[in-house]
Design a protein around this motif. Structure first.
Motif, mmCIF file in Angstrom:
data_model
loop_
_atom_site.group_PDB
_atom_site.id
_atom_site.type_symbol
_atom_site.label_atom_id
_atom_site.label_comp_id
_atom_site.label_asym_id
_atom_site.label_seq_id
_atom_site.Cartn_x
_atom_site.Cartn_y
_atom_site.Cartn_z
ATOM 1 N N GLY A 115 61.357 41.083 41.403
ATOM 2 C CA GLY A 115 61.559 41.912 42.585
ATOM 3 C C GLY A 115 60.954 43.293 42.497
ATOM 4 N N TYR A 116 60.091 43.527 41.498
ATOM 5 C CA TYR A 116 59.480 44.847 41.347
ATOM 6 C C TYR A 116 58.247 45.004 42.237
ATOM 7 C CZ TYR A 116 62.352 44.448 37.128
ATOM 8 O OH TYR A 116 63.384 44.236 36.247
ATOM 9 N N LEU A 117 57.686 43.901 42.707
ATOM 10 C CA LEU A 117 56.643 43.901 43.733
ATOM 11 C C LEU A 117 57.190 43.139 44.923
ATOM 12 C CD1 LEU A 117 53.372 43.037 41.742
ATOM 13 C CD2 LEU A 117 54.176 45.307 42.428
ATOM 14 N N LYS A 118 56.974 43.675 46.114
ATOM 15 C CA LYS A 118 57.491 43.012 47.308
ATOM 16 C C LYS A 118 56.728 41.728 47.614
ATOM 17 C CE LYS A 118 56.891 46.520 50.092
ATOM 18 N NZ LYS A 118 56.406 47.584 49.187
ATOM 19 N N ALA A 119 55.420 41.774 47.432
ATOM 20 C CA ALA A 119 54.564 40.641 47.805
ATOM 21 C C ALA A 119 53.966 39.976 46.572
ATOM 22 C CB ALA A 119 53.445 41.115 48.734
ATOM 23 N N LYS A 120 53.786 38.672 46.650
ATOM 24 C CA LYS A 120 53.081 37.964 45.583
ATOM 25 C C LYS A 120 51.620 38.395 45.640
ATOM 26 C CE LYS A 120 52.532 33.325 43.642
ATOM 27 N NZ LYS A 120 53.086 33.705 42.327
ATOM 28 N N MET A 121 51.012 38.613 44.501
ATOM 29 C CA MET A 121 49.694 39.232 44.463
ATOM 30 C C MET A 121 48.661 38.350 43.771
ATOM 31 S SD MET A 121 48.965 43.154 43.232
ATOM 32 C CE MET A 121 50.066 43.767 44.508
ATOM 33 N N ASP A 122 47.500 38.239 44.396
ATOM 34 C CA ASP A 122 46.347 37.582 43.775
ATOM 35 C C ASP A 122 45.568 38.674 43.063
ATOM 36 O OD1 ASP A 122 43.987 36.384 43.041
ATOM 37 O OD2 ASP A 122 43.450 35.692 45.046
ATOM 38 N N VAL A 123 45.665 38.715 41.734
ATOM 39 C CA VAL A 123 45.103 39.853 41.002
ATOM 40 C C VAL A 123 43.580 39.897 41.040
ATOM 41 C CG1 VAL A 123 47.105 40.011 39.485
ATOM 42 C CG2 VAL A 123 45.139 38.626 38.784
ATOM 43 N N SER A 124 42.947 38.786 41.361
ATOM 44 C CA SER A 124 41.485 38.813 41.421
ATOM 45 C C SER A 124 40.990 39.758 42.501
ATOM 46 C CB SER A 124 40.927 37.405 41.668
ATOM 47 O OG SER A 124 41.304 36.919 42.949
ATOM 48 N N THR A 125 41.832 40.019 43.501
ATOM 49 C CA THR A 125 41.437 40.943 44.581
ATOM 50 C C THR A 125 41.471 42.387 44.145
ATOM 51 O OG1 THR A 125 43.703 41.145 45.432
ATOM 52 C CG2 THR A 125 42.375 39.326 46.278
ATOM 53 N N LEU A 126 42.040 42.668 42.969
ATOM 54 C CA LEU A 126 42.144 44.044 42.489
ATOM 55 C C LEU A 126 40.966 44.457 41.610
ATOM 56 C CD1 LEU A 126 45.934 44.135 41.515
ATOM 57 C CD2 LEU A 126 44.872 44.941 43.631
ATOM 58 N N ILE A 127 40.137 43.511 41.217
ATOM 59 C CA ILE A 127 39.020 43.811 40.328
ATOM 60 C C ILE A 127 37.801 44.235 41.145
ATOM 61 C CG2 ILE A 127 37.499 42.928 38.532
ATOM 62 C CD1 ILE A 127 40.377 43.074 37.644
ATOM 63 N N ALA A 128 37.220 45.371 40.811
ATOM 64 C CA ALA A 128 36.037 45.860 41.512
ATOM 65 C C ALA A 128 34.851 44.932 41.227
ATOM 66 C CB ALA A 128 35.699 47.273 41.069
ATOM 67 N N SER A 129 34.024 44.742 42.223
ATOM 68 C CA SER A 129 32.807 43.959 42.018
ATOM 69 C C SER A 129 31.901 44.711 41.059
ATOM 70 C CB SER A 129 32.074 43.773 43.366
ATOM 71 O OG SER A 129 32.899 43.088 44.274
ATOM 72 N N LYS A 130 31.060 43.972 40.369
ATOM 73 C CA LYS A 130 30.118 44.601 39.450
ATOM 74 C C LYS A 130 29.261 45.602 40.195
ATOM 75 C CE LYS A 130 31.370 42.253 35.830
ATOM 76 N NZ LYS A 130 32.080 42.917 34.724
ATOM 77 N N VAL A 131 29.113 46.788 39.580
ATOM 78 C CA VAL A 131 28.409 47.853 40.280
ATOM 79 C C VAL A 131 27.085 48.230 39.643
ATOM 80 C CG1 VAL A 131 30.501 48.871 41.245
ATOM 81 C CG2 VAL A 131 29.774 49.537 38.951
ATOM 82 N N GLU A 132 26.673 47.537 38.559
ATOM 83 C CA GLU A 132 25.378 47.874 37.955
ATOM 84 C C GLU A 132 24.234 47.548 38.907
ATOM 85 O OE1 GLU A 132 28.202 47.591 34.628
ATOM 86 O OE2 GLU A 132 27.812 46.322 36.356
#
Length: 330
Positions: A313-330
């Motif tokens: 219950g520490y996060l309200k919503a279930k989270m897909d963590v792949s959406t939190l990773i920044a796309s490669k920027v090189e």
């Protein structure tokens, strides 16, 4: 029991931001690097980065020491922070470009809707021995199952300490509600144990080693077993900053990634820089247990951490963590 001098750091080493609360703000500003025109036409040649005075910030200081930022035409100003939540106004208004964050804080901020963030570069993964639950000398508590009905100190409620401890309690057959958690700062936890204000305490390095040295017994290693390999912290940025500063982001990431690789391969590189921006003496830094400095988080372990946070219950919503990773920027 008395904590040794090394415990003068406000939030502890590898788990600093993973467990820090929303209090605290800027305490000092330091300019590093030197401004240089960029052949690539950077959107910004000077950026401000929020750092915590703990070993997890070391790749940034390695990058500065070895001239990686200068090579990219970047000047990096560092600003000491205590928790990402406290500097979100600066991230949102653009006066701070990036910041050191725990994965827990990153997910909590995202879940709250306070900001849209991305994990820009991974820093540390948990390793055995860097965090755990201890009991005082002579305690009748000998194993996790013995904590039923007991009180456990964590430095912040509903953060990494409580989450990982709960995972181990469940493995021992207990429910999260079988244990009472209370918030007590790391530096005050051994005193709370000695006066029987609490029955056990969740500590991280260097507090953990100091506690054991003073006679405490560790009964749970919270970065092993069901919580082995969890990602601890990394560098965060806002989605908007990434979109507005693609060339600057790429330059900053190249420099950070080079330093991160060095940190992962050469412990001495970490040992050299940490005493220059923290209050941790060089001998203590060299003796301190650290997590693994890798290039990428273990995505399965990252998702497990998110699922645990949501499950408790520490996060309200279930989270897909792949959406939190920044796309490669090189």
């Amino acid at each position: 029991m008395r904590l040794t001098r090394v415990i003068t750091v406000t939030c502890a080493t590898v788990l600093a931001l993973a467990a820090c609360g929303s209090g605290g703000g800027t305490t000092t500003t330091k300019t590093t690097g030197s401004a240089a025109p960029s052949a690539g036409g950077l959107e910004k040649s000077t950026i401000t980065v929020g750092v915590v005075p703990v070993p997890s910030s070391s790749p940034l200081y390695i990058a500065e020491k070895r001239g990686f930022f200068k090579e990219e035409g970047l000047t990096v100003k560092t600003e000491i922070i205590q928790a990402p939540q406290a500097v979100m106004p600066k991230i949102l208004n653009g006066s701070m470009d990036a910041f050191l964050t725990s994965y827990v804080s990153l997910m909590a901020i995202q879940d709250s809707g306070a900001a849209k963030l991305k994990l820009f570069q991974h820093v540390q993964t948990g390793a055995p021995g860097i965090a755990g639950v201890v009991v005082p000398k002579g305690s009748p508590v000998k194993a996790p199952a013995d904590l039923k009905g007991k009180t456990v100190a964590v430095n912040v409620l509903k953060a990494l300490g409580q989450t990982t401890t709960n995972a181990h309690l469940q493995e021992a057959g207990l429910k999260p509600e079988d244990v009472k958690f209370v918030a007590i700062q790391f530096a005050e936890q051994l005193g709370a144990l000695a006066t029987k204000k609490v029955d056990a305490a969740w500590l991280v390095e260097p507090f953990l080693s100091a506690a054991v040295k003073e006679g405490a017994t560790q009964i749970i290693d919270t970065t092993s077993g069901p919580t082995a390999g969890i990602p601890i912290d990394g560098w965060g940025v806002s989605e908007k900053w990434l979109a507005d500063n693609p060339k600057t982001a790429a330059a900053f990431h190249r420099a950070l990634a080079k330093a991160q690789k060095i940190a992962g391969e050469d412990r001495n590189a970490i040992n050299e820089v940490v005493p220059t921006y923290t209050q941790i003496p060089a001998p203590a830094v060299a003796a301190m247990k650290l997590g693994t400095f890798g290039m990428e988080p273990d995505m399965a372990a990252f998702q497990k951490l998110a699922d645990l946070l949501h499950g408790y219950g520490y996060l309200k919503a279930k989270m897909d963590v792949s959406t939190l990773i920044a796309s490669k920027v090189e």
